[in-house]
Design a protein around this motif. Structure first.
Motif, PDB file in Angstrom:
ATOM      1  N   PHE A 273       0.846  -1.193   0.000  1.00  0.00           N
ATOM      2  CA  PHE A 273       0.000   0.000   0.000  1.00  0.00           C
ATOM      3  C   PHE A 273       0.883   1.245   0.000  1.00  0.00           C
ATOM      4  N   SER A 274       0.541   2.215  -0.835  1.00  0.00           N
ATOM      5  CA  SER A 274       1.276   3.482  -0.836  1.00  0.00           C
ATOM      6  C   SER A 274       0.497   4.603  -0.157  1.00  0.00           C
ATOM      7  N   ARG A 275      -0.804   4.390   0.060  1.00  0.00           N
ATOM      8  CA  ARG A 275      -1.636   5.358   0.804  1.00  0.00           C
ATOM      9  C   ARG A 275      -2.844   4.620   1.335  1.00  0.00           C
ATOM     10  N   ILE A 276      -3.266   4.972   2.547  1.00  0.00           N
ATOM     11  CA  ILE A 276      -4.463   4.377   3.132  1.00  0.00           C
ATOM     12  C   ILE A 276      -5.392   5.514   3.540  1.00  0.00           C
ATOM     13  N   GLY A 277      -6.523   5.629   2.858  1.00  0.00           N
ATOM     14  CA  GLY A 277      -7.501   6.650   3.178  1.00  0.00           C
ATOM     15  C   GLY A 277      -8.581   6.110   4.101  1.00  0.00           C
ATOM     16  N   ASP A 278      -9.642   6.894   4.304  1.00  0.00           N
ATOM     17  CA  ASP A 278     -10.733   6.452   5.166  1.00  0.00           C
ATOM     18  C   ASP A 278     -11.503   5.296   4.543  1.00  0.00           C
ATOM     19  N   ASP A 279     -11.784   5.395   3.219  1.00  0.00           N
ATOM     20  CA  ASP A 279     -12.550   4.341   2.558  1.00  0.00           C
ATOM     21  C   ASP A 279     -11.940   3.957   1.210  1.00  0.00           C
ATOM     22  N   ASP A 280     -10.700   4.358   1.004  1.00  0.00           N
ATOM     23  CA  ASP A 280      -9.994   3.949  -0.201  1.00  0.00           C
ATOM     24  C   ASP A 280      -8.509   3.812   0.116  1.00  0.00           C
ATOM     25  N   ALA A 281      -7.766   3.274  -0.826  1.00  0.00           N
ATOM     26  CA  ALA A 281      -6.329   3.088  -0.629  1.00  0.00           C
ATOM     27  C   ALA A 281      -5.652   3.027  -1.988  1.00  0.00           C
ATOM     28  N   ASP A 282      -4.392   3.441  -2.016  1.00  0.00           N
ATOM     29  CA  ASP A 282      -3.561   3.289  -3.202  1.00  0.00           C
ATOM     30  C   ASP A 282      -2.578   2.156  -2.953  1.00  0.00           C
ATOM     31  N   ALA A 283      -2.335   1.364  -3.998  1.00  0.00           N
ATOM     32  CA  ALA A 283      -1.387   0.265  -3.893  1.00  0.00           C
ATOM     33  C   ALA A 283      -0.516   0.240  -5.137  1.00  0.00           C
ATOM     34  N   VAL A 284       0.684  -0.289  -4.993  1.00  0.00           N
ATOM     35  CA  VAL A 284       1.616  -0.384  -6.112  1.00  0.00           C
ATOM     36  C   VAL A 284       2.155  -1.805  -6.160  1.00  0.00           C
ATOM     37  N   PHE A 285       2.292  -2.323  -7.385  1.00  0.00           N
ATOM     38  CA  PHE A 285       2.739  -3.693  -7.604  1.00  0.00           C
ATOM     39  C   PHE A 285       3.792  -3.710  -8.709  1.00  0.00           C
ATOM     40  N   LEU A 286       4.814  -4.532  -8.536  1.00  0.00           N
ATOM     41  CA  LEU A 286       5.855  -4.707  -9.540  1.00  0.00           C
ATOM     42  C   LEU A 286       5.886  -6.160  -9.985  1.00  0.00           C
ATOM     43  N   LEU A 287       5.812  -6.381 -11.289  1.00  0.00           N
ATOM     44  CA  LEU A 287       5.892  -7.722 -11.863  1.00  0.00           C
ATOM     45  C   LEU A 287       7.317  -7.938 -12.363  1.00  0.00           C
ATOM     46  N   HIS A 288       7.981  -8.945 -11.814  1.00  0.00           N
ATOM     47  CA  HIS A 288       9.386  -9.202 -12.115  1.00  0.00           C
ATOM     48  C   HIS A 288       9.555 -10.476 -12.940  1.00  0.00           C
ATOM     49  N   HIS A 289      10.563 -10.491 -13.807  1.00  0.00           N
ATOM     50  CA  HIS A 289      11.054 -11.740 -14.372  1.00  0.00           C
ATOM     51  C   HIS A 289      11.884 -12.415 -13.280  1.00  0.00           C
ATOM     52  N   SER A 290      11.429 -13.575 -12.825  1.00  0.00           N
ATOM     53  CA  SER A 290      12.024 -14.188 -11.636  1.00  0.00           C
ATOM     54  C   SER A 290      13.464 -14.640 -11.852  1.00  0.00           C
ATOM     55  N   LEU A 291      13.813 -15.097 -13.044  1.00  0.00           N
ATOM     56  CA  LEU A 291      15.145 -15.647 -13.268  1.00  0.00           C
ATOM     57  C   LEU A 291      16.206 -14.579 -13.516  1.00  0.00           C
ATOM     58  N   THR A 292      15.780 -13.406 -13.982  1.00  0.00           N
ATOM     59  CA  THR A 292      16.747 -12.355 -14.307  1.00  0.00           C
ATOM     60  C   THR A 292      16.643 -11.141 -13.398  1.00  0.00           C
ATOM     61  N   GLY A 293      15.520 -10.982 -12.710  1.00  0.00           N
ATOM     62  CA  GLY A 293      15.313  -9.797 -11.890  1.00  0.00           C
ATOM     63  C   GLY A 293      14.851  -8.586 -12.663  1.00  0.00           C
ATOM     64  N   VAL A 294      14.680  -8.717 -13.986  1.00  0.00           N
ATOM     65  CA  VAL A 294      14.252  -7.590 -14.822  1.00  0.00           C
ATOM     66  C   VAL A 294      12.780  -7.274 -14.558  1.00  0.00           C
ATOM     67  N   LEU A 295      12.456  -5.993 -14.508  1.00  0.00           N
ATOM     68  CA  LEU A 295      11.081  -5.563 -14.290  1.00  0.00           C
ATOM     69  C   LEU A 295      10.276  -5.751 -15.570  1.00  0.00           C
ATOM     70  N   ALA A 296       9.168  -6.466 -15.479  1.00  0.00           N
ATOM     71  CA  ALA A 296       8.299  -6.692 -16.635  1.00  0.00           C
ATOM     72  C   ALA A 296       7.209  -5.628 -16.727  1.00  0.00           C
ATOM     73  N   ALA A 297       6.605  -5.277 -15.597  1.00  0.00           N
ATOM     74  CA  ALA A 297       5.516  -4.299 -15.603  1.00  0.00           C
ATOM     75  C   ALA A 297       5.347  -3.715 -14.214  1.00  0.00           C
ATOM     76  N   SER A 298       4.725  -2.554 -14.162  1.00  0.00           N
ATOM     77  CA  SER A 298       4.388  -1.922 -12.882  1.00  0.00           C
ATOM     78  C   SER A 298       2.922  -1.532 -12.914  1.00  0.00           C
ATOM     79  N   PHE A 299       2.295  -1.563 -11.749  1.00  0.00           N
ATOM     80  CA  PHE A 299       0.874  -1.260 -11.609  1.00  0.00           C
ATOM     81  C   PHE A 299       0.681  -0.327 -10.414  1.00  0.00           C
TER      82      PHE A 299
END
Length: 303
Positions: free
Chosen positions: A84-110
């Motif tokens: 979570f990057s922010r927690i509001g009263d009735d909402d929240a922001d979250a961030v996710f990183l999708l990694h290539h597991s064998l190389t550590g390279v970032l595939a996508a961010s959300f």
């Protein structure tokens, strides 16, 4: 495996890419990136004291931003970390990183803004126990997940004139399109637009390739960045359509927009802002947009 992003947040999903999830470009289709991320959302909320939050529709995304950093191909191993990057009263922001597991390279961010709902679909404040547990799962948004080419301005769900837009999808929501609550899954909007967008983009890609400095033999399209906004959640059996428009180009990317509408009354249900490229399939690289191509494309922009 030395990427500092690998230690980001908490591990929330791990798996891989199936061959049937890859499209004609040879990489995982965008809808499955979002499907993986929604699993990570469910795990994150379970760790914060709200199990089955997504399946029970106690949490829904209001807005999602996605950046694609590196292709994912069949049999690639992937995992997601986040928090979570922010927690509001009735909402929240979250961030996710999708990694290539064998190389550590970032595939996508959300990045997602998620709302808390009661059993009737009305907003409600987070339980105190959730706020306590979620606070221990907070992260800072890394620069790799920040918006690069999409806008930040609020998008209104008020009816508008889309008569100049191209209809790229028309149909009804089936069981596979909806969650246990009978409401549309977030990936349906993304997937339906991906399936129908060629009606809009095929002529645009042809123009880019015809004027390219080195025209590719095999080409298609790919997305670099998405912004998805949900105004409402249609239900099983509802009729929907997507109307889309070309909004402009520069030397590298094209900009598109998609509107998800109630097919009967035209009411806006969702919006996508898309930053896309023409893709050289053989060389796995962007086809540049020359000045001659841009001049021809400019005549096709829908204001």
């Amino acid at each position: 495996m030395d990427s500092p992003l690998l230690s980001f947040g908490t591990e929330l999903w791990r798996g891989g890419v199936n061959a049937w999830e890859c499209d004609e470009m040879g990489h995982m289709n965008t809808r499955f990136y979002l499907a993986r991320c929604m699993e990570a959302v469910a795990v994150l909320f379970a760790k914060a004291g709200i199990p089955r939050a997504v399946a029970s529709a106690l949490v829904r995304p209001e807005e999602t931003h996605i950046r694609f950093h590196r292709e994912a191909h069949a049999a690639n191993s992937l995992h997601i970390t986040g928090g979570f990057s922010r927690i509001g009263d009735d909402d929240a922001d979250a961030v996710f990183l999708l990694h290539h597991s064998l190389t550590g390279v970032l595939a996508a961010s959300f990045r997602m803004r998620l709302q808390s709902l009661d059993g009737n679909g009305s907003r409600q404040e987070w339980p105190a126990e959730f706020v306590r547990l979620a606070s221990a799962l907070q992260v800072e948004v890394p620069k790799e997940a920040q918006a690069r080419s999409t806008g930040h301005e609020p998008i209104s769900g008020a009816p508008r004139d889309l008569s100049a837009h191209t209809r790229i999808m028309l149909g009804s929501l089936t069981g596979s399109d909806c969650g246990p609550d009978g409401r549309m899954l977030p990936l349906k909007f993304l997937g339906a637009a991906a399936d129908g967008v060629r009606r809009l983009t095929a002529p645009l890609r042809e123009i880019v390739v015809q004027h390219a400095e080195t025209p590719p033999k095999n080409f298609g399209g790919a997305v670099l960045e998405f912004r998805l906004v949900h105004f409402d959640w249609p239900q099983l059996g509802d009729c929907i359509e997507i109307r889309s428009a070309f909004k402009g180009a520069d030397s590298r990317v094209m900009r598109l927009e998609h509107w998800l509408l109630d097919a009967l009354d035209g009411r806006p249900l969702g919006y996508q802002e898309v930053v896309a490229i023409v893709f050289d399939i053989d060389q796995r690289k962007i086809v540049g947009i020359t000045e001659a191509a841009k001049a021809e494309l400019d005549a096709l922009v829908v204001a």
